[in-house]
Design an enzyme around this catalytic site. Structure first.
Site, PDB file in Angstrom:
ATOM      1  N   LYS A  46       0.810  -1.184   0.000  1.00  0.00           N
ATOM      2  CA  LYS A  46       0.000   0.000   0.000  1.00  0.00           C
ATOM      3  C   LYS A  46       0.861   1.258   0.000  1.00  0.00           C
ATOM      4  O   LYS A  46       0.397   2.336  -0.336  1.00  0.00           O
ATOM      5  CB  LYS A  46      -0.891   0.014   1.243  1.00  0.00           C
ATOM      6  CG  LYS A  46      -1.881  -1.113   1.285  1.00  0.00           C
ATOM      7  CD  LYS A  46      -2.659  -1.049   2.607  1.00  0.00           C
ATOM      8  CE  LYS A  46      -3.567  -2.253   2.719  1.00  0.00           C
ATOM      9  NZ  LYS A  46      -4.136  -2.358   4.082  1.00  0.00           N
ATOM     10  N   GLY A  47       2.119   1.122   0.418  1.00  0.00           N
ATOM     11  CA  GLY A  47       2.932   2.305   0.696  1.00  0.00           C
ATOM     12  C   GLY A  47       3.170   3.264  -0.459  1.00  0.00           C
ATOM     13  O   GLY A  47       3.421   4.440  -0.242  1.00  0.00           O
ATOM     14  N   GLU A 102       7.827   2.076  -6.181  1.00  0.00           N
ATOM     15  CA  GLU A 102       7.907   1.563  -4.811  1.00  0.00           C
ATOM     16  C   GLU A 102       8.153   2.718  -3.848  1.00  0.00           C
ATOM     17  O   GLU A 102       8.763   3.727  -4.212  1.00  0.00           O
ATOM     18  CB  GLU A 102       9.079   0.587  -4.803  1.00  0.00           C
ATOM     19  CG  GLU A 102       9.175  -0.588  -3.941  1.00  0.00           C
ATOM     20  CD  GLU A 102       8.149  -1.050  -2.958  1.00  0.00           C
ATOM     21  OE1 GLU A 102       7.278  -0.279  -2.511  1.00  0.00           O
ATOM     22  OE2 GLU A 102       8.265  -2.210  -2.584  1.00  0.00           O
ATOM     23  N   ASP A 103       7.684   2.574  -2.640  1.00  0.00           N
ATOM     24  CA  ASP A 103       7.876   3.633  -1.654  1.00  0.00           C
ATOM     25  C   ASP A 103       9.307   3.665  -1.126  1.00  0.00           C
ATOM     26  O   ASP A 103       9.950   4.708  -1.107  1.00  0.00           O
ATOM     27  CB  ASP A 103       6.868   3.485  -0.491  1.00  0.00           C
ATOM     28  CG  ASP A 103       6.835   2.087   0.114  1.00  0.00           C
ATOM     29  OD1 ASP A 103       7.560   1.193  -0.373  1.00  0.00           O
ATOM     30  OD2 ASP A 103       6.073   1.883   1.078  1.00  0.00           O
ATOM     31  N   ASP A 106      14.622  -1.220   1.518  1.00  0.00           N
ATOM     32  CA  ASP A 106      15.377  -1.399   2.752  1.00  0.00           C
ATOM     33  C   ASP A 106      16.319  -2.591   2.557  1.00  0.00           C
ATOM     34  O   ASP A 106      17.430  -2.425   2.046  1.00  0.00           O
ATOM     35  CB  ASP A 106      14.358  -1.601   3.886  1.00  0.00           C
ATOM     36  CG  ASP A 106      14.992  -1.681   5.254  1.00  0.00           C
ATOM     37  OD1 ASP A 106      16.186  -1.378   5.374  1.00  0.00           O
ATOM     38  OD2 ASP A 106      14.285  -2.034   6.217  1.00  0.00           O
ATOM     39  N   LYS A 134      17.124   3.203   1.382  1.00  0.00           N
ATOM     40  CA  LYS A 134      17.750   3.082   2.703  1.00  0.00           C
ATOM     41  C   LYS A 134      18.849   2.033   2.562  1.00  0.00           C
ATOM     42  O   LYS A 134      18.612   0.855   2.838  1.00  0.00           O
ATOM     43  CB  LYS A 134      16.664   2.644   3.691  1.00  0.00           C
ATOM     44  CG  LYS A 134      16.937   2.976   5.109  1.00  0.00           C
ATOM     45  CD  LYS A 134      15.668   3.082   5.961  1.00  0.00           C
ATOM     46  CE  LYS A 134      14.968   1.775   6.182  1.00  0.00           C
ATOM     47  NZ  LYS A 134      13.879   1.855   7.181  1.00  0.00           N
ATOM     48  N   PHE A 155      13.345   4.207  10.930  1.00  0.00           N
ATOM     49  CA  PHE A 155      12.005   3.822  10.495  1.00  0.00           C
ATOM     50  C   PHE A 155      11.194   5.080  10.231  1.00  0.00           C
ATOM     51  O   PHE A 155      10.935   5.879  11.126  1.00  0.00           O
ATOM     52  CB  PHE A 155      11.315   2.950  11.535  1.00  0.00           C
ATOM     53  CG  PHE A 155      10.062   2.329  10.997  1.00  0.00           C
ATOM     54  CD1 PHE A 155      10.127   1.228  10.153  1.00  0.00           C
ATOM     55  CD2 PHE A 155       8.822   2.865  11.297  1.00  0.00           C
ATOM     56  CE1 PHE A 155       8.970   0.675   9.616  1.00  0.00           C
ATOM     57  CE2 PHE A 155       7.656   2.311  10.765  1.00  0.00           C
ATOM     58  CZ  PHE A 155       7.730   1.207   9.930  1.00  0.00           C
ATOM     59  N   VAL A 156      10.818   5.254   8.953  1.00  0.00           N
ATOM     60  CA  VAL A 156      10.128   6.487   8.566  1.00  0.00           C
ATOM     61  C   VAL A 156       8.667   6.214   8.204  1.00  0.00           C
ATOM     62  O   VAL A 156       8.324   5.118   7.750  1.00  0.00           O
ATOM     63  CB  VAL A 156      10.841   7.184   7.383  1.00  0.00           C
ATOM     64  CG1 VAL A 156      12.223   7.667   7.788  1.00  0.00           C
ATOM     65  CG2 VAL A 156      10.926   6.283   6.165  1.00  0.00           C
ATOM     66  N   ASP A 162       3.482   3.729   6.405  1.00  0.00           N
ATOM     67  CA  ASP A 162       2.696   3.605   7.642  1.00  0.00           C
ATOM     68  C   ASP A 162       3.472   2.973   8.779  1.00  0.00           C
ATOM     69  O   ASP A 162       4.536   2.386   8.598  1.00  0.00           O
ATOM     70  CB  ASP A 162       1.473   2.714   7.385  1.00  0.00           C
ATOM     71  CG  ASP A 162       1.840   1.230   7.308  1.00  0.00           C
ATOM     72  OD1 ASP A 162       2.835   0.905   6.618  1.00  0.00           O
ATOM     73  OD2 ASP A 162       1.174   0.413   7.956  1.00  0.00           O
TER      74      ASP A 162
HETATM   75  P1  5GP Z   1      12.568  -4.567   1.994  1.00  0.00           P
HETATM   76  O1  5GP Z   1      12.040  -5.835   1.386  1.00  0.00           O
HETATM   77  O2  5GP Z   1      13.372  -3.728   1.041  1.00  0.00           O
HETATM   78  O3  5GP Z   1      13.303  -4.826   3.285  1.00  0.00           O
HETATM   79  O4  5GP Z   1      11.316  -3.749   2.465  1.00  0.00           O
HETATM   80  C1  5GP Z   1      10.474  -3.136   1.612  1.00  0.00           C
HETATM   81  C2  5GP Z   1       9.166  -2.780   2.296  1.00  0.00           C
HETATM   82  O5  5GP Z   1       9.323  -2.669   3.724  1.00  0.00           O
HETATM   83  C3  5GP Z   1       8.700  -1.420   1.843  1.00  0.00           C
HETATM   84  O6  5GP Z   1       7.909  -1.511   0.689  1.00  0.00           O
HETATM   85  C4  5GP Z   1       7.919  -0.930   3.054  1.00  0.00           C
HETATM   86  O7  5GP Z   1       6.598  -1.431   3.001  1.00  0.00           O
HETATM   87  C5  5GP Z   1       8.633  -1.571   4.230  1.00  0.00           C
HETATM   88  N1  5GP Z   1       9.606  -0.639   4.862  1.00  0.00           N
HETATM   89  C6  5GP Z   1      10.958  -0.665   4.814  1.00  0.00           C
HETATM   90  N2  5GP Z   1      11.515   0.346   5.508  1.00  0.00           N
HETATM   91  C7  5GP Z   1      10.462   1.057   6.004  1.00  0.00           C
HETATM   92  C8  5GP Z   1      10.380   2.260   6.801  1.00  0.00           C
HETATM   93  O8  5GP Z   1      11.352   2.904   7.205  1.00  0.00           O
HETATM   94  N3  5GP Z   1       9.114   2.670   7.095  1.00  0.00           N
HETATM   95  C9  5GP Z   1       7.987   2.026   6.678  1.00  0.00           C
HETATM   96  N4  5GP Z   1       6.819   2.549   7.029  1.00  0.00           N
HETATM   97  N5  5GP Z   1       8.031   0.903   5.927  1.00  0.00           N
HETATM   98  C10 5GP Z   1       9.255   0.427   5.600  1.00  0.00           C
END
Ligand code: 5GP
Length: 183
Positions: A46-47, A102-103, A106, A134, A155-156, A162
């Protein structure tokens, strides 16, 4: 910046003007790169919906929009590494110029899975546009073609992002204090 939250709860990282200006630049870059073609924007729910809404409206090339939902953090702030499609695209991407919107990236695990999976559907091209990068906790490398901002390991929330379903509507991005989100 009052009105949304208690001041004690947040530390603003990116204000609304900075976000809007950068999203417009990304839209201009994409419009230049895809001149004469139609882009197929894949919005990762949803982000990314707030980012998608602004980005799509800053494009001058024709755009088609479809949505996908992946399992992600749930209510915790650590990735499990487990990725699952909750909602698939409604349209075929075969032969289309696809941009994943994508939002935030990480660990990179969600995006890695998505890129590999969409490639098997034979798009004409596949690129990635993320608002926030990030890099500190990256475990899976995925080339990012368009990046809004590189941010520190915190964590943002806000602007679509959200914590337990909250703060998505806030028009700026801020760091949640650990006492607000115990991990
Ligand atoms: P990854 O698979 O790259 O670790 O994570 C991707 C997903 O984790 C993002 O699409 C998001 O939904 C969530 N996510 C990662 N870091 C953050 C953060 O700092 N804040 C929030 N709200 N969601 C995050």
């Amino acid at each position: 910046m009052g009105g949304y939250l208690n001041d004690a709860e947040h530390d603003i990282l990116l204000g609304p003007e900075a976000i809007q200006a950068r999203v417009r630049e990304l839209g201009e870059a994409i419009s230049r790169d895809y001149a004469g073609r139609e882009v197929f924007l894949v919005c990762v729910l949803k982000g990314a919906w707030v980012f998608l809404a602004d980005l799509a409206r800053s494009l001058t090339v024709p755009a088609f929009v479809d949505f996908m939902a992946m399992s992600s953090y749930g209510n915790a702030t650590q990735t499990s590494g487990l990725v699952q499609i909750i909602k698939d695209l409604e349209q075929s991407i075969e032969g289309r110029h696809v941009i994943i919107v994508e939002d935030i990236v990480d660990s990179g695990l969600t995006l890695r899975y998505l890129v590999d999976m969409l490639k098997t559907r034979r798009p004409a091209s596949l690129k990635v546009c993320v608002l926030l990068d990030k890099p500190a906790r990256r475990v899976s490398q995925v080339p990012l073609d368009y990046v809004g901002f590189e941010i520190p390991d915190a964590f943002v929330v806000g602007y679509g992002l959200d914590y337990a379903g909250r703060y998505r509507h806030v028009p700026y991005i801020f760091i949640l204090k650990p006492e607000v989100h115990p991990t």
